[in-house]
Design an enzyme around this catalytic site. Structure first.
Site, mmCIF file in Angstrom:
data_model
loop_
_atom_site.group_PDB
_atom_site.id
_atom_site.type_symbol
_atom_site.label_atom_id
_atom_site.label_comp_id
_atom_site.label_asym_id
_atom_site.label_seq_id
_atom_site.Cartn_x
_atom_site.Cartn_y
_atom_site.Cartn_z
ATOM 1 N N GLU A 119 106.777 -45.799 25.212
ATOM 2 C CA GLU A 119 106.787 -45.967 23.759
ATOM 3 C C GLU A 119 107.003 -47.422 23.370
ATOM 4 O O GLU A 119 106.402 -47.916 22.414
ATOM 5 C CB GLU A 119 107.882 -45.095 23.120
ATOM 6 C CG GLU A 119 107.854 -45.063 21.606
ATOM 7 C CD GLU A 119 108.476 -46.265 20.924
ATOM 8 O OE1 GLU A 119 107.939 -46.729 19.896
ATOM 9 O OE2 GLU A 119 109.508 -46.771 21.437
ATOM 10 N N ASP B 240 111.264 -44.312 27.856
ATOM 11 C CA ASP B 240 111.339 -45.627 28.486
ATOM 12 C C ASP B 240 112.490 -46.468 27.962
ATOM 13 O O ASP B 240 113.070 -46.198 26.909
ATOM 14 C CB ASP B 240 110.018 -46.381 28.328
ATOM 15 C CG ASP B 240 109.544 -46.444 26.879
ATOM 16 O OD1 ASP B 240 109.934 -45.582 26.077
ATOM 17 O OD2 ASP B 240 108.774 -47.367 26.545
#
Length: 377
Positions: free
Chosen positions: A128, A72
């Site tokens: 994350e 991400d």
């Protein structure tokens, strides 16, 4: 270990990912792009694990090891001016997860050319930065569907020499918990404070009192941090507001210390509310992050895999990474991979950061070697 063709391909992949970042829990296109690249390598892929997480496996039977990369991006406006600068407004890969994904794809290329007994599970984790993607994948049966004995990961680190590898003894990154605290009262005219409690006063007491949680209730030899990052309340100079809200974060290298800090936040909030005649409510983030703490055998494997690239590890950092959620249930280790010189506004989570493509091959080699060593190959 990678051919010139492989290197060129991986750089193009990394720069494509950088050009098309997606925020936590929104990595639909990223996950599909990664799945397509894995399919091109002829690897079986399972998608949709805990959201946008996916896993590909190399090998069969025998013992198994996991290698993890996060996917991400962050809500930051990129200011690099690079030809492959983010095309998503207000979103950029400011932490190098585009590089981590590419490194793991490179490790897959290396591992496919090796003969070994056992399996390597390539874990591409979403979310994350926010929302606890590691926990989401674990809760969706990651370890039941892909049993493994140990796990390895890495993070690029600006300021360490390009391609250098640092592997810590024990703690690497802190566990984290975030909170939102609200004080409430009737509110009223500034000239008549005796008729209401004062949420701003309660917030002030909390701001100063909570620092005692570290200074006077945590062992001085242990690292811990409590930070209040925002304090909002009131809108006029002659009105006592009805509510004030404070948000903050707790960080420690041990889970019991983190739990102790949570208890202290509640105790100080209750005392501050009582002193200011207010009600109060407290919420903690639903996705706390466990500390990243290397286990000794896996630490040694990563160090052996690093070879001559190994350097002395810098001090552990209070930043967090939810790789700690995997380490809470599996033995494993986490390395820092040198990204080269640290430039102004070019550090992690800064608008001029960029992952160094020259770190792809050493990172891929590190993870591939660690997996082979762990499997006894």
């Amino acid at each position: 270990m990678l051919s010139p063709t492989d290197r060129d391909r991986l750089v193009k992949i990394r720069q494509h990912l950088h050009r098309h970042p997606e925020l936590s829990c929104q990595e639909e296109q990223t996950a599909q792009f990664v799945a397509d690249r894995l399919a091109e390598l002829g690897l079986p892929v399972v998608t949709g694990i805990g959201g946008h997480g996916l896993v590909a496996t190399i090998g069969q039977g025998g013992p198994a090891v996991g290698l993890r990369a996060d996917m991400d991006a962050l809500a930051i406006t990129e200011l690099t001016g690079l030809p492959y600068q983010s095309q998503a407004a207000g979103v950029m890969h400011a932490c190098g997860h585009d590089g981590h994904v590419t490194i793991l794809l490179g490790a897959a290329m290396i591992l496919q050319r090796q003969n070994f007994a056992g399996q390597v599970h390539l874990i591409f984790q979403h979310a994350e930065e926010r929302f606890g993607g590691a926990r989401l994948m674990l809760d969706d049966g990651l370890l039941q569907r892909f049993p493994m004995e140990r796990i390895f990961g890495l993070h690029n680190w600006p300021g360490l020499p390009l391609g250098a590898v640092a592997v810590h003894d024990g703690p690497v990154m802190a566990g984290t918990a975030e909170f939102a605290l609200r004080f409430q009262a009737a509110g009223g005219h500034a000239s008549m404070p005796h008729l209401t409690g004062d949420p701003l006063l309660a917030g002030g007491h909390f701001m100063t009192g909570i620092q005692q949680a570290v200074a006077r209730s945590v062992d001085p030899m242990e690292a811990a941090v409590v930070t209040v990052g925002s304090f909002r309340g009131g809108h006029a100079q002659n009105i006592i507001p009805q509510e004030a809200e404070l948000t903050g974060t707790l960080r420690a290298f041990r889970a019991p210390t983190l739990a102790h800090l949570r208890a202290r936040v509640a105790a100080v909030a209750e005392a501050a509310a009582a002193m200011a005649g207010c009600g109060w409510s407290l919420e903690f983030d639903a996705n706390p992050c466990s500390p990243v703490v290397n286990t000794a055998p896996e630490r040694d494997i990563l160090r052996q895999a690093a070879g001559t690239a190994l350097i002395e590890a810098p001090p552990p950092v209070m930043a967090g990474d939810d790789f700690g959620e995997f380490l809470a249930v599996l033995p494993g280790a986490y390395a820092f991979l040198g990204n080269g010189a640290l430039t102004p506004e070019g550090g992690l989570h800064q608008p001029k950061y960029d992952f160094n493509d020259a770190a792809i091959e050493p990172g891929a080699a590190l993870l591939a070697r660690a997996a082979l060593l762990a499997l006894g190959a």
